[in-house]
Scaffold this motif. Structure first.
Motif, PDB file in Angstrom:
ATOM      1  N   PRO A  64      46.419  39.447  44.882  1.00  0.00           N
ATOM      2  CA  PRO A  64      46.410  38.083  45.397  1.00  0.00           C
ATOM      3  C   PRO A  64      47.631  37.301  44.895  1.00  0.00           C
ATOM      4  N   ARG A  65      48.204  36.492  45.762  1.00  0.00           N
ATOM      5  CA  ARG A  65      49.319  35.632  45.360  1.00  0.00           C
ATOM      6  C   ARG A  65      48.858  34.690  44.256  1.00  0.00           C
ATOM      7  N   GLY A  66      49.736  34.447  43.301  1.00  0.00           N
ATOM      8  CA  GLY A  66      49.404  33.560  42.198  1.00  0.00           C
ATOM      9  C   GLY A  66      48.475  34.189  41.169  1.00  0.00           C
ATOM     10  N   LEU A  67      48.355  35.503  41.172  1.00  0.00           N
ATOM     11  CA  LEU A  67      47.482  36.193  40.232  1.00  0.00           C
ATOM     12  C   LEU A  67      47.855  35.857  38.795  1.00  0.00           C
ATOM     13  N   ASP A  68      46.853  35.532  38.003  1.00  0.00           N
ATOM     14  CA  ASP A  68      47.045  35.307  36.572  1.00  0.00           C
ATOM     15  C   ASP A  68      46.803  36.644  35.879  1.00  0.00           C
ATOM     16  N   PRO A  69      47.843  37.291  35.335  1.00  0.00           N
ATOM     17  CA  PRO A  69      47.662  38.609  34.728  1.00  0.00           C
ATOM     18  C   PRO A  69      46.714  38.612  33.535  1.00  0.00           C
ATOM     19  N   ALA A  70      46.413  37.450  32.976  1.00  0.00           N
ATOM     20  CA  ALA A  70      45.492  37.369  31.837  1.00  0.00           C
ATOM     21  C   ALA A  70      44.035  37.179  32.279  1.00  0.00           C
ATOM     22  N   ASP A  71      43.792  37.054  33.578  1.00  0.00           N
ATOM     23  CA  ASP A  71      42.436  36.851  34.085  1.00  0.00           C
ATOM     24  C   ASP A  71      41.559  38.046  33.686  1.00  0.00           C
ATOM     25  N   PRO A 140      50.914  52.612  32.329  1.00  0.00           N
ATOM     26  CA  PRO A 140      51.863  51.757  31.610  1.00  0.00           C
ATOM     27  C   PRO A 140      52.893  51.107  32.540  1.00  0.00           C
ATOM     28  N   ARG A 141      53.297  51.823  33.566  1.00  0.00           N
ATOM     29  CA  ARG A 141      54.268  51.255  34.513  1.00  0.00           C
ATOM     30  C   ARG A 141      53.639  50.113  35.314  1.00  0.00           C
ATOM     31  N   VAL A 142      52.395  50.292  35.742  1.00  0.00           N
ATOM     32  CA  VAL A 142      51.691  49.219  36.465  1.00  0.00           C
ATOM     33  C   VAL A 142      51.543  48.000  35.565  1.00  0.00           C
ATOM     34  N   ALA A 143      51.203  48.217  34.302  1.00  0.00           N
ATOM     35  CA  ALA A 143      51.082  47.112  33.350  1.00  0.00           C
ATOM     36  C   ALA A 143      52.411  46.376  33.214  1.00  0.00           C
ATOM     37  N   ALA A 144      53.504  47.114  33.127  1.00  0.00           N
ATOM     38  CA  ALA A 144      54.826  46.494  33.000  1.00  0.00           C
ATOM     39  C   ALA A 144      55.203  45.725  34.259  1.00  0.00           C
ATOM     40  N   GLU A 145      54.850  46.246  35.419  1.00  0.00           N
ATOM     41  CA  GLU A 145      55.196  45.599  36.698  1.00  0.00           C
ATOM     42  C   GLU A 145      54.383  44.340  36.957  1.00  0.00           C
ATOM     43  N   THR A 146      53.138  44.308  36.490  1.00  0.00           N
ATOM     44  CA  THR A 146      52.236  43.202  36.831  1.00  0.00           C
ATOM     45  C   THR A 146      51.932  42.268  35.672  1.00  0.00           C
ATOM     46  N   GLY A 147      52.093  42.750  34.445  1.00  0.00           N
ATOM     47  CA  GLY A 147      51.726  41.955  33.280  1.00  0.00           C
ATOM     48  C   GLY A 147      50.260  42.061  32.916  1.00  0.00           C
TER      49      GLY A 147
END
Length: 186
Positions: A64-71, A140-147
């Motif tokens: 979703p646009r505006g996703l908060d990676p800490a959600d 790990p790559r997905v984590a780096a790309e999205t936060g």
């Protein structure tokens, strides 16, 4: 006369790119289909070079646009046969529709394409090296790309046919990384 009265998708280039479907008179509409007109997920692509598998492929991320990676409610969904999920069922817009409707929490979809039929047959059905590559290289790559910080309890593997087999075997092989699975036979 064409015996396939409900071909899917209806806009396929020819009958060889369609599936036959059965539509029951009182069947409910499938959730998220068709996607809402306002569905507009963010799409991000990157090349995933796997040292373990010895190959590369383009991964598509959808969220979703505006996703908060800490959600803390984010669900991470790894979807096998990603090219089919993109082109045949429009998974990104379907998931965005369901999130907008409140039927799903925010979903970060990782659409993992099959490189070709031979690679698909080698990687998806019960390959522990494939499971290792997903857990140790792709996550790990997905984590780096999205936060985001992938949580195994909120990480889903999804697929049909060989993809369903992969969902089951990867989850069994690496429960430390993948806690949920959705699978379907075709």
């Amino acid at each position: 006369m064409d015996p396939n009265r409900h071909p899917w998708p209806s806009d396929a280039p020819d009958r060889f790119n369609q599936d036959a479907t059965v539509v029951l008179q009182n069947a409910p509409v499938q959730p998220g289909t068709p996607p809402a007109a306002e569905a507009d997920p963010e799409l991000r692509r990157f090349t995933f070079d796997s040292r373990l598998l010895g190959n590369s492929r383009e991964i598509t991320l959808s969220f979703p646009r505006g996703l908060d990676p800490a959600d803390p409610d984010i669900v991470l969904a790894l979807i096998f046969d990603g090219e089919q999920a993109m082109n045949r069922i429009d998974a990104p817009r379907m998931l965005d529709t369901l999130t907008r409707q409140g039927a799903l929490p925010p979903v970060v979809a990782v659409l993992i394409p099959s490189i070709d039929g031979r690679t698909r047959g080698k990687e998806l059905p019960g390959n522990p090296l494939f499971a290792q590559a997903l857990a140790e290289e792709l996550l790990p790559r997905v984590a780096a790309e999205t936060g985001i910080r992938p949580d195994p309890a909120r990480t889903v593997l999804a697929g049909a046919s060989y993809g369903g087999l992969a969902a089951a075997t990867v989850a069994l092989t690496r429960p430390d990384a993948f806690g949920k699975q959705l699978r379907s036979s075709r």
